[in-house]
Design a protein around this motif. Sequence first.
Motif, PDB file in Angstrom:
ATOM      1  N   SER A 199       0.840  -1.209   0.000  1.00  0.00           N
ATOM      2  CA  SER A 199       0.000   0.000   0.000  1.00  0.00           C
ATOM      3  C   SER A 199       0.873   1.256   0.000  1.00  0.00           C
ATOM      4  O   SER A 199       0.551   2.251  -0.650  1.00  0.00           O
ATOM      5  N   ASN A 306      -5.800   0.778   5.233  1.00  0.00           N
ATOM      6  CA  ASN A 306      -7.099   1.137   4.665  1.00  0.00           C
ATOM      7  C   ASN A 306      -7.253   2.653   4.534  1.00  0.00           C
ATOM      8  O   ASN A 306      -7.869   3.148   3.569  1.00  0.00           O
ATOM      9  N   LYS A 309      -5.608   3.754   1.428  1.00  0.00           N
ATOM     10  CA  LYS A 309      -6.328   3.350   0.227  1.00  0.00           C
ATOM     11  C   LYS A 309      -7.565   4.210  -0.009  1.00  0.00           C
ATOM     12  O   LYS A 309      -7.828   4.659  -1.133  1.00  0.00           O
ATOM     13  N   HIS A 310      -8.349   4.435   1.037  1.00  0.00           N
ATOM     14  CA  HIS A 310      -9.670   5.043   0.866  1.00  0.00           C
ATOM     15  C   HIS A 310      -9.708   6.541   1.182  1.00  0.00           C
ATOM     16  O   HIS A 310     -10.642   7.223   0.772  1.00  0.00           O
ATOM     17  N   ALA A 311      -8.722   7.020   1.941  1.00  0.00           N
ATOM     18  CA  ALA A 311      -8.702   8.454   2.261  1.00  0.00           C
ATOM     19  C   ALA A 311      -7.255   8.935   2.244  1.00  0.00           C
ATOM     20  O   ALA A 311      -6.695   9.312   3.284  1.00  0.00           O
ATOM     21  N   THR A 342     -11.425   7.982  -6.127  1.00  0.00           N
ATOM     22  CA  THR A 342     -12.022   6.734  -6.612  1.00  0.00           C
ATOM     23  C   THR A 342     -11.657   5.624  -5.639  1.00  0.00           C
ATOM     24  O   THR A 342     -10.498   5.240  -5.515  1.00  0.00           O
ATOM     25  N   ARG A 343     -12.664   5.159  -4.906  1.00  0.00           N
ATOM     26  CA  ARG A 343     -12.403   4.186  -3.860  1.00  0.00           C
ATOM     27  C   ARG A 343     -12.153   2.821  -4.486  1.00  0.00           C
ATOM     28  O   ARG A 343     -12.977   2.334  -5.254  1.00  0.00           O
ATOM     29  N   PRO A 344     -11.057   2.192  -4.184  1.00  0.00           N
ATOM     30  CA  PRO A 344     -10.824   0.849  -4.699  1.00  0.00           C
ATOM     31  C   PRO A 344     -11.796  -0.141  -4.075  1.00  0.00           C
ATOM     32  O   PRO A 344     -12.167  -0.018  -2.912  1.00  0.00           O
ATOM     33  N   SER A 345     -12.225  -1.043  -4.874  1.00  0.00           N
ATOM     34  CA  SER A 345     -13.180  -2.044  -4.377  1.00  0.00           C
ATOM     35  C   SER A 345     -12.420  -3.090  -3.574  1.00  0.00           C
ATOM     36  O   SER A 345     -11.592  -3.813  -4.103  1.00  0.00           O
ATOM     37  N   GLY A 346     -12.684  -3.159  -2.268  1.00  0.00           N
ATOM     38  CA  GLY A 346     -12.019  -4.133  -1.407  1.00  0.00           C
ATOM     39  C   GLY A 346     -12.911  -5.318  -1.134  1.00  0.00           C
ATOM     40  O   GLY A 346     -14.138  -5.230  -1.190  1.00  0.00           O
ATOM     41  N   TRP A 375     -13.777   7.314   8.939  1.00  0.00           N
ATOM     42  CA  TRP A 375     -13.905   5.874   9.234  1.00  0.00           C
ATOM     43  C   TRP A 375     -13.240   5.601  10.578  1.00  0.00           C
ATOM     44  O   TRP A 375     -12.225   6.187  10.920  1.00  0.00           O
TER      45      TRP A 375
END
Length: 385
Positions: A199, A306, A309-311, A342-346, A375
């Motif tokens: 990551s 995470n 990845k998401h923020a 663009t949030r990766p699909s986990g 989150w």
Amino acid sequence: MPTTPTTPALRERLTDVALIVVAVALAWTSLWIQAAEPDPLPAALLVADRLTGLLGCVALWWRRAYPVQVGLALAVASVYSETVSGAAIVALFTVALHASTRATAAVCATGVAALGTYQLVWPDQTVPPLTVFTLIGLGSAATVAWGLTIRNRRALVESLRERAAAAEVEAQLRAERSEREARQAIAREMHDVLGHRLSLLSVHAGALAYARTAPPDDVGRAAEVVRENAHRALQDLREVIGVLRAPVGELPVPAVEDVLELVEEARTAGTPVTLHDDAGVTTSERTLPDLQGRTVYRVVQESLTNARKHAPGAPVTVRITGRPGDDVVAEVVNAPPAAPVTRPSGSGTGLRGLEERARLVAGHLDHGPTDRGGWQVRLRLPWPT
């Protein structure tokens, strides 16, 4: 010179020879007693008696193959032959050792009846009849008891051997199961460690791709972070492969003190992280057990991964509270991203793995969005004293 172990077949044959010798000795004793009696038996009966005694001793060679047949034949022959009595006793012992209880009782009853008939027809003048019949009954009972005792002992030894073999197989199965569980634990460690490293690589590689106009110093620092984490990821992979080839139980595991290294790596990667260690576990002020400390480390590691990845770029707060004898709580909260991403699909594998880890140490894991759009991941574990 070293001695060669006696094989079971040879040992059995030596036993047969020894019992035949005993039967011959008893027959010879009977001949000596007959010669000393004042009223000798008829000559024809003496010849038949001695010939039957000789054949009875020879017949003992086949006592293992045909125990009941040999036992009945010698028991019946005892009705007229005194010298065959020793061979009949050996045959009765063999029947008790190898045949069924019903066959043993039949051969024993036949022998007692034959010996009793012999004493009625040709009584011993020197010994009272009651004494003779008592000796016949007690001798037959003792022979049967001896054979049954050895038989039961052999059955017990065989049962113990089978149980020992079954226990060995069960122990081997338990060892294989433990090894599989250890391999699964190694696989989880691979996911956590390499996921964290990769990551970081993804964040800095993306920064290099989209910020081509950045100052050379920033590009150099980002490239250095990529190089360093790629090297560390390769080292982690080599360690995992080495553990998979090595005996189970040698996988290096992190501790709660390594949370400081996670925070520094995240800050180097561009994620502003604030650590509040109110429990003092990362600074060795207090000692958290290895299992609980490793669980806290994995929760912080997965949460920081995470968050990147998401923020990406959003501030993250890590707070650890608690005291011995109560609970230890690890909470990781990240703010919403500054700009839409663009949030990766986990697949959710990481969070499910953390929930499983928490359950294994009697803890509980909560995760979900915050009121401000960020989150939150919150772990609660018992802290043994």
